[in-house]
Design an enzyme around this catalytic site. Sequence first.
Site, PDB file in Angstrom:
ATOM      1  N   HIS A   1      35.955  44.282  52.078  1.00  0.00           N
ATOM      2  CA  HIS A   1      34.773  43.799  52.799  1.00  0.00           C
ATOM      3  C   HIS A   1      35.179  42.472  53.440  1.00  0.00           C
ATOM      4  O   HIS A   1      36.011  41.746  52.890  1.00  0.00           O
ATOM      5  CB  HIS A   1      33.664  43.590  51.760  1.00  0.00           C
ATOM      6  CG  HIS A   1      32.316  43.260  52.311  1.00  0.00           C
ATOM      7  ND1 HIS A   1      31.996  42.007  52.764  1.00  0.00           N
ATOM      8  CD2 HIS A   1      31.203  44.000  52.476  1.00  0.00           C
ATOM      9  CE1 HIS A   1      30.726  42.000  53.168  1.00  0.00           C
ATOM     10  NE2 HIS A   1      30.223  43.199  53.008  1.00  0.00           N
TER      11      HIS A   1
ATOM     12  N   ASP B   1      36.512  41.799  43.547  1.00  0.00           N
ATOM     13  CA  ASP B   1      35.237  41.788  44.255  1.00  0.00           C
ATOM     14  C   ASP B   1      34.417  42.915  43.630  1.00  0.00           C
ATOM     15  O   ASP B   1      34.659  44.101  43.902  1.00  0.00           O
ATOM     16  CB  ASP B   1      35.488  42.025  45.751  1.00  0.00           C
ATOM     17  CG  ASP B   1      34.188  42.243  46.520  1.00  0.00           C
ATOM     18  OD1 ASP B   1      33.125  42.329  45.880  1.00  0.00           O
ATOM     19  OD2 ASP B   1      34.254  42.331  47.756  1.00  0.00           O
TER      20      ASP B   1
ATOM     21  N   GLN C   1      30.167  45.966  44.338  1.00  0.00           N
ATOM     22  CA  GLN C   1      29.712  47.361  44.229  1.00  0.00           C
ATOM     23  C   GLN C   1      29.938  47.947  42.845  1.00  0.00           C
ATOM     24  O   GLN C   1      29.470  49.053  42.572  1.00  0.00           O
ATOM     25  CB  GLN C   1      30.435  48.236  45.279  1.00  0.00           C
ATOM     26  CG  GLN C   1      30.156  47.868  46.716  1.00  0.00           C
ATOM     27  CD  GLN C   1      28.687  48.065  47.115  1.00  0.00           C
ATOM     28  OE1 GLN C   1      27.932  48.782  46.468  1.00  0.00           O
ATOM     29  NE2 GLN C   1      28.283  47.402  48.186  1.00  0.00           N
TER      30      GLN C   1
ATOM     31  N   LYS D   1      22.173  43.418  44.589  1.00  0.00           N
ATOM     32  CA  LYS D   1      22.663  44.802  44.596  1.00  0.00           C
ATOM     33  C   LYS D   1      22.463  45.472  43.237  1.00  0.00           C
ATOM     34  O   LYS D   1      22.931  46.579  43.006  1.00  0.00           O
ATOM     35  CB  LYS D   1      24.150  44.838  44.975  1.00  0.00           C
ATOM     36  CG  LYS D   1      24.417  44.427  46.433  1.00  0.00           C
ATOM     37  CD  LYS D   1      25.877  44.565  46.760  1.00  0.00           C
ATOM     38  CE  LYS D   1      26.280  43.789  47.992  1.00  0.00           C
ATOM     39  NZ  LYS D   1      25.879  44.416  49.238  1.00  0.00           N
TER      40      LYS D   1
ATOM     41  N   CYS E   1      30.820  45.909  57.465  1.00  0.00           N
ATOM     42  CA  CYS E   1      31.567  44.664  57.204  1.00  0.00           C
ATOM     43  C   CYS E   1      32.996  44.971  56.774  1.00  0.00           C
ATOM     44  O   CYS E   1      33.545  44.296  55.876  1.00  0.00           O
ATOM     45  CB  CYS E   1      30.877  43.794  56.155  1.00  0.00           C
ATOM     46  SG  CYS E   1      29.304  43.171  56.695  1.00  0.00           S
TER      47      CYS E   1
HETATM   48  N1  PMP Z   1      31.958  42.827  48.797  1.00  0.00           N
HETATM   49  C1  PMP Z   1      31.529  44.091  48.854  1.00  0.00           C
HETATM   50  C2  PMP Z   1      32.441  45.205  48.413  1.00  0.00           C
HETATM   51  C3  PMP Z   1      30.237  44.352  49.321  1.00  0.00           C
HETATM   52  O1  PMP Z   1      29.809  45.607  49.393  1.00  0.00           O
HETATM   53  C4  PMP Z   1      29.407  43.282  49.711  1.00  0.00           C
HETATM   54  C5  PMP Z   1      28.012  43.514  50.250  1.00  0.00           C
HETATM   55  N2  PMP Z   1      27.917  44.509  51.202  1.00  0.00           N
HETATM   56  C6  PMP Z   1      29.912  41.979  49.610  1.00  0.00           C
HETATM   57  C7  PMP Z   1      31.190  41.792  49.148  1.00  0.00           C
HETATM   58  C8  PMP Z   1      29.108  40.787  50.003  1.00  0.00           C
HETATM   59  O2  PMP Z   1      28.002  40.636  49.167  1.00  0.00           O
HETATM   60  P1  PMP Z   1      26.891  39.524  49.499  1.00  0.00           P
HETATM   61  O3  PMP Z   1      26.490  39.772  50.927  1.00  0.00           O
HETATM   62  O4  PMP Z   1      25.799  39.829  48.535  1.00  0.00           O
HETATM   63  O5  PMP Z   1      27.507  38.206  49.309  1.00  0.00           O
END
Ligand code: PMP
Length: 416
Positions: free
Chosen positions: A132, A209, A212, A235, A373
């Site tokens: 991401h 990270d 998920q 999430k 993203c």
């Molecule tokens: N890493 C991953 C794998 C994600 O799916 C996401 C959210 N889509 C993020 C980081 C970023 O999370 P946040 O926007 O809550 O900071």
Amino acid sequence: MEVLEKKRQINYGEGINRDDFPILLETIRNHPVVYFDNAATTQKPKQVIDALVKYYEHDNANVHRAIHQLGERATAGFEKARNKVAEFINAHSDKEIIFTRGTTEAINLVATSWGRKFVESGDEIILSEMEHHSNLIPWQLLAKERGAHLRFIPFKEDGTIDYNEFIKLMNKNTKLIAITHMSNVFGTINPFKKIIRTAHDWGVPVLLDAAQSVPHLPVDVQQLDCDFLAFSGHKMLGPTGIGVLYAKTQLLENMDPYQGGGEMINTVWLEKATWNEIPHKFEAGTPNIAGAIGLAEAIDYLQDLTMETLTLYEQDITTYALEKMMALDGITIYGQAPERGGVVSFNLENVHPHDLAHFLDQHGIAVRAGHHCAQPIMRKLEIASTTRASFYFYNTYEEIDYFIDKLQEAAKFFAF
Ligand code: PMP
């Protein structure tokens, strides 16, 4: 069909109460909402919403500094939340839990506080090609500033990262490995255990990270032995604006502060200051007190359900969805990892993902369309975007059936 058999065995009603989620009773364009955008954010049970209201109605005050009842209550709630998070991921100590705005801020904190102190010119940071942007851009910024290099573990056609290529990337210049625990595009659960073991053999720390993974799988940081772990409250049934960085005590002790301000200091002179103990050293300013309390309530909710039940149900519903989706004409599904979570990215032949998402929205189905993203993934796949359906435990087999019907209708509607 084997999956349908299982469907009968895992009764949806067992332990899962959809009525706890007021928003799932909403109708969108005269249809009950079918919410399949859980990888972006999950819905909130009334227990979490009530905890936020209760906090503001009864306990609101600033934390740590107040010598009054309300301040004590707010501080107790906030620190209890930290303890709840520590227990949930089995951290060694509450001190290893830093509240952040979310995964993004947690990773930026590591890149800034750890990275600026320990990464030097010529050092290498290993990421994967499926990150991401939150686990890519902070490292790009750091690498540029320090003259370090980013190395990327490639992903294979099935959306899994290539462990053998990872081994080849490791060398004496490697300073950190930062990879996604579970991909938000492919749903792949990465071979993190092997990666962490190998990294530690080289004396290199690993950041996961877990945006998920923590919401969907039991995660035990001591068992994983990861060095840093980042995730977001929103999430996993919690409020937005609250997230967590877990890091091993020793690493936190050796890192410099992230932001300066109140709360993170011990003694301050005009020209210098000393730092508060961890974790407060990394929490400058008034934190998101209500958010932390809401997150603790979300964790209570997940623990009542048990992460094991949740994981089993989600795996089942995802297998059910995948089997039905794969049977559709003209569909491409991106990511076929044997170990995967409930995220399915796909494209229908001749239908633009935005058109498909719009069509589904006309029928009350919320999915995401875009690059999620993760533009480097799209570039490697030579596509601009995908449609993504992502599930949580409150989704039902009936919703999947309805979604499949609408996908079939969309394929006909857009056929030329
Ligand atoms: N890493 C991953 C794998 C994600 O799916 C996401 C959210 N889509 C993020 C980081 C970023 O999370 P946040 O926007 O809550 O900071």
